[in-house]
Design an enzyme around this catalytic site. Structure first.
Site, PDB file in Angstrom:
ATOM      1  N   SER A 113      13.155   2.765  -2.046  1.00 45.49           N
ATOM      2  CA  SER A 113      11.827   3.206  -2.481  1.00 45.49           C
ATOM      3  C   SER A 113      11.156   4.113  -1.456  1.00 45.49           C
ATOM      4  O   SER A 113      10.118   4.710  -1.744  1.00 45.49           O
ATOM      5  CB  SER A 113      10.927   1.995  -2.760  1.00 45.49           C
ATOM      6  OG  SER A 113      10.726   1.243  -1.576  1.00 45.49           O
ATOM      7  N   LYS A 146       1.768  -1.906  -3.149  1.00 43.89           N
ATOM      8  CA  LYS A 146       1.868  -0.769  -2.237  1.00 43.89           C
ATOM      9  C   LYS A 146       0.577   0.042  -2.212  1.00 43.89           C
ATOM     10  O   LYS A 146       0.083   0.434  -1.145  1.00 43.89           O
ATOM     11  CB  LYS A 146       3.050   0.107  -2.633  1.00 43.89           C
ATOM     12  CG  LYS A 146       4.407  -0.555  -2.363  1.00 43.89           C
ATOM     13  CD  LYS A 146       5.565   0.297  -2.860  1.00 43.89           C
ATOM     14  CE  LYS A 146       6.891  -0.377  -2.522  1.00 43.89           C
ATOM     15  NZ  LYS A 146       8.051   0.380  -3.019  1.00 43.89           N
TER      16      LYS A 146
END
Length: 802
Positions: A650, A693
């Site tokens: 990611s 996030k």
């Protein structure tokens, strides 16, 4: 590049879509919410009459598989299905093999009570009857008749002997002796030798003849003795029949539709005559065993051991939480009396398979597999359709004590095992019998689609949890907040989590705060309080990371611009609580052969997936800038201040942007963080944990001096549907203090982060000079030209090199 609107960051539940004021108005669900596939599998398995159609319910823990299965069974079982009681009784012909009786539901307890009542009467009446004057007179009369006939017969022989001057003496009970007489005294050896030969021969001849007559008489006595015993037995039977006959006849009539029970009553009637001493003697052993085994002080030989009692005709549904060998298959207890281990049919105890017979048995697959010998025994029982009670000690051949071997119980049960997918796959691969015995797999979903109809269905599911747990009802705003939180758990705006344990825990905690506030209904504020409380309890480690950001121990920049430095985002999990953190990714470039050094991989801190991501971005760079000529620049990548293992791809988009910034010498905005993975064509791929996030960088910006309206996060375009952000982040976006962008390719991400167009190649493969890619292309071309000039100078100095 437009930022995402507030509506794209959070999909609220509209109250108009919930046509009720509180869950009190909703009918709790009888179905399994959102589990149509699993429900169809269960329905099919229940309807299948053939062997092997047991169910393995697949799904991760917390989905509420057991609760949903029980609820479904309660509402969909065949109520016309017959259930039975099972009893063990003594086998009077072979005591080591107790007999099994099968009775309709409820009849077993009635039979047990009837036999106890009968024995209770006989314990009192038999001693009285056999101690009565009438019985004693008749018994004495029989005895006198036998004694008189015995005396008369022996007197005949004795009289004949006296005439022959021989005496008939009784030596021991049943022993007789003929002795030659010398007047009134018996001949001694000396006096007998003194007789003449003729006299001795005469005596011997007489004694031989008398012995034949005596043997004949003794045979008569034996016949008469047997006749006496038979008459005494007949008298006992007659007396016993007067006491118990009509009672046993009543029981036979009452259970006439059950041939096995009637046969047992007849066997009891016959055995009572043979074992009267049980009632007539004060048996200390029986009393001690009854005390030790917690039974009533009654003749155990005739009691009924009710091992399975169905109170109603409802189909049994048994949940076995501790499936040990004995708990599942039953066992035989032992009683110690005077140092001797004793057991009988009354000490047989049933297991879960017996109690679930005719119905359903639900167990956890891992617990079954953890117990020794249980899995093999379970398969053996399912194949043979019989439950055999054997002690585990005998299975292991560790015990040599004498025990009993009860008749096996015919088995008709549907087994439901709950387990995860890994266990299911292991059983499929390593146990060839598993697929034959568990032909139906109920695959439970983790999520369901979110729509107006499904939200109402979910509200009914919440109502059923409230009813089952006896909690306060929820108003529609509270239900809407729970639905929104469920979408957050599912990490998708158009999905709802079916993780029932999470929802049940949230409802319990909301109920607690509502009761603390004295409210009559669970409201929106109570749900929020429960969520905040749960987050606070689990966030100690997160706050320690935040402290390191606040005091500067962790280097993070949220303002300015730096070459080759990007704010990447990661997710950490601490025992079920997940939170996002900022990670500084840096890249440096230097003259080389075009290799990209992944420092995390070289020091063995990078996982396989992370290494794959770095290789992909290396391939992307080569496909854009080294198609015809090699790259003369090498680079190194690393996660700064990382001292643990890194895995996942990611951060590959962030790493690529850092490399591009370093190659172009164009600074990266530090007020933006980025997440996403990238493929070889430069397309940005979705990642997990997007909410955590975004919230992690939002918190970092607050810790580093607050929000000035420039900070934001870049996420993959395909992750927009996964956004269910915290209300504080949504509020900041609404007030223009924070921004969330979405990108679909590397070019868009580079344009946002580096503040200038990435550039698009023309037909010849050249990029605009002012674009980021154009700057890189020019720099690489200059280095290649420099490399060519160096080769040319080397050739002029020493032509033989080539």
């Amino acid at each position: 590049m437009k930022s995402l609107s507030v509506s794209q960051l959070y999909k609220a539940c509209v109250l108009k879509q919930l046509p009720f004021k509180s869950t009190r108005q909703l009918e709790p669900l009888a179905e399994i919410v959102g589990q149509n596939r699993a429900q169809e599998a269960v329905r099919f398995a229940l309807a299948m009459p053939h062997d092997g159609y047991n169910v393995y319910a697949v799904g991760r823990n917390g989905l509420g598989k057991r609760t949903m299965m029980l609820r479904y069974l309660e509402h969909h079982v065949d109520t016309e299905q017959q259930t039975h009681d099972w009893c063990y009784v003594a086998n009077f012909e072979e005591s080591r093999v107790p007999r099994l009786l099968k009775l309709p539901a409820g009849k077993g307890m009635q039979l047990k009570q009837d036999m106890e009542k009968l024995m209770g009467r006989l314990v009192k009446l038999i001693p009285q009857a056999f101690d009565s004057e009438r019985f004693l007179e008749r018994a004495e009369q029989l005895k006198e008749e036998y004694g008189k006939k015995q005396e008369d017969e022996l007197e005949k022989v004795a009289a004949q002997a006296r005439r022959k001057k021989v005496s008939l003496n009784i030596t021991t009970p049943g022993g007789y002796r003929l002795i030659a007489m010398n007047g009134d005294k018996a001949h001694t050896a000396e006096t007998f030798r003194a007789l003449t030969d003729a006299q001795r021969e005469k005596f011997e001849d007489s004694i031989n003849k008398l012995e034949k007559k005596l043997r004949k008489a003794v045979r008569k006595l034996a016949d008469w003795e047997q006749e006496y015993v038979d008459k005494q037995q007949a008298l006992n039977k007659e007396t016993l029949e007067e006491i118990s006959g009509h009672q046993i006849d009543e029981l036979v009539e009452r259970y006439r539709e059950l041939p096995d029970v009637v046969a047992h009553f007849k066997a009891v009637r016959a055995d009572l005559v043979e074992n009267l001493d049980i009632f007539l003697d004060d048996n200390e052993e029986q009393a001690a065993i009854a005390y030790a085994s917690l039974d009533k002080k009654m003749p155990r030989r005739y009691l009924v051991n009710l091992v399975v009692h169905q109170k109603t005709n409802e189909v049994p549904m048994v949940v076995e939480d501790n499936p040990t060998y004995h708990n599942l298959f039953g066992y035989v207890e032992n009683v110690t009396y005077k140092g001797t281990i004793f057991t009988d049919f009354s000490l047989i105890r049933a297991g879960s398979l017996h109690r679930a017979n005719g119905g359903y048995l639900l167990m956890d697959a891992i617990k079954v597999l953890e117990q020794p010998f249980v899995w093999d025994g379970l398969k053996r029982a399912l194949r043979s359709r019989t439950v055999q009670i054997n002690s585990l000690e005998r299975e292991l051949t560790l015990s040599s004590t004498v025990s009993i071997e009860p008749e096996g119980v015919p088995l008709d049960v549907k087994l439901v095992l709950f387990g995860d997918r890994e266990t299911w796959m292991l059983l499929q691969d390593y146990d060839p019998e598993f697929a034959e015995l568990f032909r139906v797999t109920a695959d439970f979903e983790n999520e369901m689609y979110r729509s107006e109809e499904s939200q109402v269905m979910y509200a009914k599911f919440i109502a059923s949890v409230v009813k089952d747990k006896k909690l306060l009802h929820c108003n529609n705003k509270a239900v809407a907040r729970i639905i929104e939180h469920s979408a957050r758990i599912a990490e998708h705006q158009d999905r709802l989590s079916l993780h029932a344990a999470n929802i049940a825990n949230l409802l319990r905690e909301s109920d607690f705060w509502a009761r603390q506030a004295g409210a009559r209904l669970i409201q929106h504020v109570h749900v929020e309080r429960a969520l905040e409380s749960a987050k606070y309890r689990s966030s100690r480690i997160r706050d320690q990371f935040y402290d390191s950001i606040r005091d500067g121990s962790t280097l993070v920049s949220t303002q300015g611009a730096v070459i080759g430095q990007v704010n990447a985002l990661s997710v950490l999990s601490t025992g079920g609580f997940e939170f996002g953190l900022s990670n500084r990714v840096t890249a440096t470039c230097y003259y080389g052969d075009g290799d990209i050094i992944d420092i995390e991989r070289d020091v063995k801190l990078g996982g396989n997936i992370h290494s794959k991501g770095v290789m992909i971005l290396s391939a992307w760079l080569s496909s854009h800038f080294a198609v015809t000529d090699p790259m003369q620049l090498s680079a190194s990548l690393t996660f700064e201040q990382n001292y643990g293992e890194v895995d996942g791809d990611s951060a590959s988009l962030a790493e690529l942007c850092a490399l591009i910034s370093s190659l172009a010498s164009v600074p990266v905005r530090q007020d933006l963080a980025i997440t996403g993975s990238v493929n070889q064509f430069g397309e940005v791929q979705p990642i997990g944990g997007v909410n955590e996030k975004v919230e992690g960088f939002f918190a970092t910006c607050q810790l580093k001096g607050g929000l000035d309206g420039n900070q934001g996060v870049i996420v993959p375009a395909n992750n927009v549907q996964n956004l269910m952000l915290d209300s504080e982040v949504v509020k900041a976006v609404r007030e223009k203090r924070f921004t969330v962008y979405s990108v679909s390719n590397v070019e868009e991400a580079v344009t946002l982060l580096l503040g200038r167009p990435a550039g698009k190649a023309d037909r010849k493969g050249n990029y605009p000079k002012e674009s980021v890619f154009g700057i890189i292309q020019q720099r690489l071309e200059e280095m290649r030209e420099h490399e060519r000039e160096e080769h040319a100078r080397d050739d002029q100095k020493d032509p033989s090199i080539h």
